[in-house]
Design a protein around this motif. Structure first.
Motif, PDB file in Angstrom:
ATOM      1  N   GLY A   9      93.257  30.946  30.417  1.00 35.21           N
ATOM      2  CA  GLY A   9      92.973  30.183  31.628  1.00 35.21           C
ATOM      3  C   GLY A   9      91.915  30.792  32.521  1.00 35.21           C
ATOM      4  N   GLY A  10      91.326  31.902  32.107  1.00 36.57           N
ATOM      5  CA  GLY A  10      90.321  32.555  32.927  1.00 36.57           C
ATOM      6  C   GLY A  10      88.985  31.837  32.944  1.00 36.57           C
ATOM      7  N   VAL A  11      88.595  31.262  31.794  1.00 38.10           N
ATOM      8  CA  VAL A  11      87.344  30.505  31.702  1.00 38.10           C
ATOM      9  C   VAL A  11      87.694  29.022  31.790  1.00 38.10           C
ATOM     10  CG1 VAL A  11      85.374  29.905  30.236  1.00 38.10           C
ATOM     11  CG2 VAL A  11      86.217  32.258  30.274  1.00 38.10           C
ATOM     12  N   GLY A  54      85.323  31.841  35.629  1.00 32.11           N
ATOM     13  CA  GLY A  54      85.400  32.840  34.572  1.00 32.11           C
ATOM     14  C   GLY A  54      84.107  33.232  33.891  1.00 32.11           C
ATOM     15  N   ARG A  55      82.976  32.932  34.495  1.00 27.58           N
ATOM     16  CA  ARG A  55      81.700  33.335  33.873  1.00 27.58           C
ATOM     17  C   ARG A  55      81.664  34.833  33.558  1.00 27.58           C
ATOM     18  NH1 ARG A  55      77.098  30.990  33.253  1.00 27.58           N
ATOM     19  NH2 ARG A  55      76.742  28.855  33.865  1.00 27.58           N
ATOM     20  N   PHE A  71      82.428  33.028  24.019  1.00 24.16           N
ATOM     21  CA  PHE A  71      83.888  33.053  23.969  1.00 24.16           C
ATOM     22  C   PHE A  71      84.418  33.846  25.150  1.00 24.16           C
ATOM     23  CE2 PHE A  71      82.182  36.623  21.668  1.00 24.16           C
ATOM     24  CZ  PHE A  71      82.996  37.692  22.002  1.00 24.16           C
ATOM     25  N   CYS A  72      85.701  33.675  25.431  1.00 23.84           N
ATOM     26  CA  CYS A  72      86.341  34.440  26.496  1.00 23.84           C
ATOM     27  C   CYS A  72      86.565  35.858  25.993  1.00 23.84           C
ATOM     28  CB  CYS A  72      87.675  33.805  26.894  1.00 23.84           C
ATOM     29  SG  CYS A  72      88.586  34.795  28.109  1.00 23.84           S
ATOM     30  N   ILE A  79      84.317  28.954  22.974  1.00 25.38           N
ATOM     31  CA  ILE A  79      84.053  27.829  23.875  1.00 25.38           C
ATOM     32  C   ILE A  79      82.894  26.983  23.352  1.00 25.38           C
ATOM     33  CG2 ILE A  79      83.583  27.090  26.239  1.00 25.38           C
ATOM     34  CD1 ILE A  79      86.205  28.668  26.042  1.00 25.38           C
ATOM     35  N   VAL A  80      81.703  27.556  23.243  1.00 24.35           N
ATOM     36  CA  VAL A  80      80.541  26.808  22.758  1.00 24.35           C
ATOM     37  C   VAL A  80      79.689  27.666  21.829  1.00 24.35           C
ATOM     38  CG1 VAL A  80      80.349  25.286  24.780  1.00 24.35           C
ATOM     39  CG2 VAL A  80      79.063  27.417  24.729  1.00 24.35           C
ATOM     40  N   LYS A  81      78.867  26.966  21.054  1.00 25.33           N
ATOM     41  CA  LYS A  81      77.824  27.609  20.257  1.00 25.33           C
ATOM     42  C   LYS A  81      76.500  27.044  20.739  1.00 25.33           C
ATOM     43  CE  LYS A  81      77.045  26.317  15.993  1.00 25.33           C
ATOM     44  NZ  LYS A  81      77.174  26.103  14.542  1.00 25.33           N
ATOM     45  N   ARG A  82      75.526  27.926  20.925  1.00 19.50           N
ATOM     46  CA  ARG A  82      74.178  27.528  21.337  1.00 19.50           C
ATOM     47  C   ARG A  82      73.206  27.836  20.207  1.00 19.50           C
ATOM     48  NH1 ARG A  82      74.025  26.948  27.010  1.00 19.50           N
ATOM     49  NH2 ARG A  82      75.907  27.760  28.008  1.00 19.50           N
ATOM     50  N   LYS A  83      72.249  26.923  20.003  1.00 18.71           N
ATOM     51  CA  LYS A  83      71.194  27.128  19.010  1.00 18.71           C
ATOM     52  C   LYS A  83      69.888  27.350  19.751  1.00 18.71           C
ATOM     53  CE  LYS A  83      72.942  23.745  15.740  1.00 18.71           C
ATOM     54  NZ  LYS A  83      72.530  22.560  14.975  1.00 18.71           N
ATOM     55  N   ALA A  84      69.189  28.422  19.413  1.00 20.99           N
ATOM     56  CA  ALA A  84      67.905  28.705  20.052  1.00 20.99           C
ATOM     57  C   ALA A  84      66.913  27.568  19.829  1.00 20.99           C
ATOM     58  CB  ALA A  84      67.335  30.017  19.523  1.00 20.99           C
TER      59      ALA A  84
END
Length: 128
Positions: A9-11, A54-55, A71-72, A79-84
């Motif tokens: 629950g932090g993020v 929670g950043r 991820f936390c 949480i998410v995946k980012r693609k450059a």
């Protein structure tokens, strides 16, 4: 507005918009990342996603060249995946949603690397 959070629950995050399609990825990286038979995800516009708490708990690592997983750092929830190469979109781990996205699974991907102990009976589209 959709809301979501990590296990501890932090993020916490919000998505201003709808999720159009949810897919199950059976590749070995997603299986390892989720600790399960597959990872359920949805591609969403980056501009619609916002962390609201929670950043400071967030960690990130480059799982493959140009692919960054967030991820936390306390509980480990992805949480998410980012693609450059695609900064305008994120791959959301829909298991972290607290809201009902209003859609169901639409596809099983990377079936060629599916865990051998899993049988898929859901009748949805398959690829790879």
């Amino acid at each position: 507005m959709l809301i979501g959070s990590c296990l501890c629950g932090g993020v916490k995050y919000e998505i201003d918009g709808a999720i159009e399609k949810i897919t199950n990825c059976h590749c070995s990286l997603c299986r390892k990342m989720s600790g399960s038979a597959f990872s359920s995800g949805a591609t969403i516009p980056a501009r619609s996603f916002q962390y609201v708490a929670g950043r400071e708990l967030l960690k990130q690592w480059e799982s493959s060249p140009g692919f960054f997983r967030e991820f936390c750092g306390r509980c480990g929830s992805p949480i998410v995946k980012r693609k450059a190469k695609d900064p305008n979109n994120l791959r959301l781990r829909v298991g972290t949603l607290d809201s009902d996205p209003g859609v169901t699974m639409s596809k099983n991907m990377h079936m060629e690397s599916k865990a051998p102990w899993v049988e898929i009976w859901d009748g949805i589209e398959r690829s790879g």
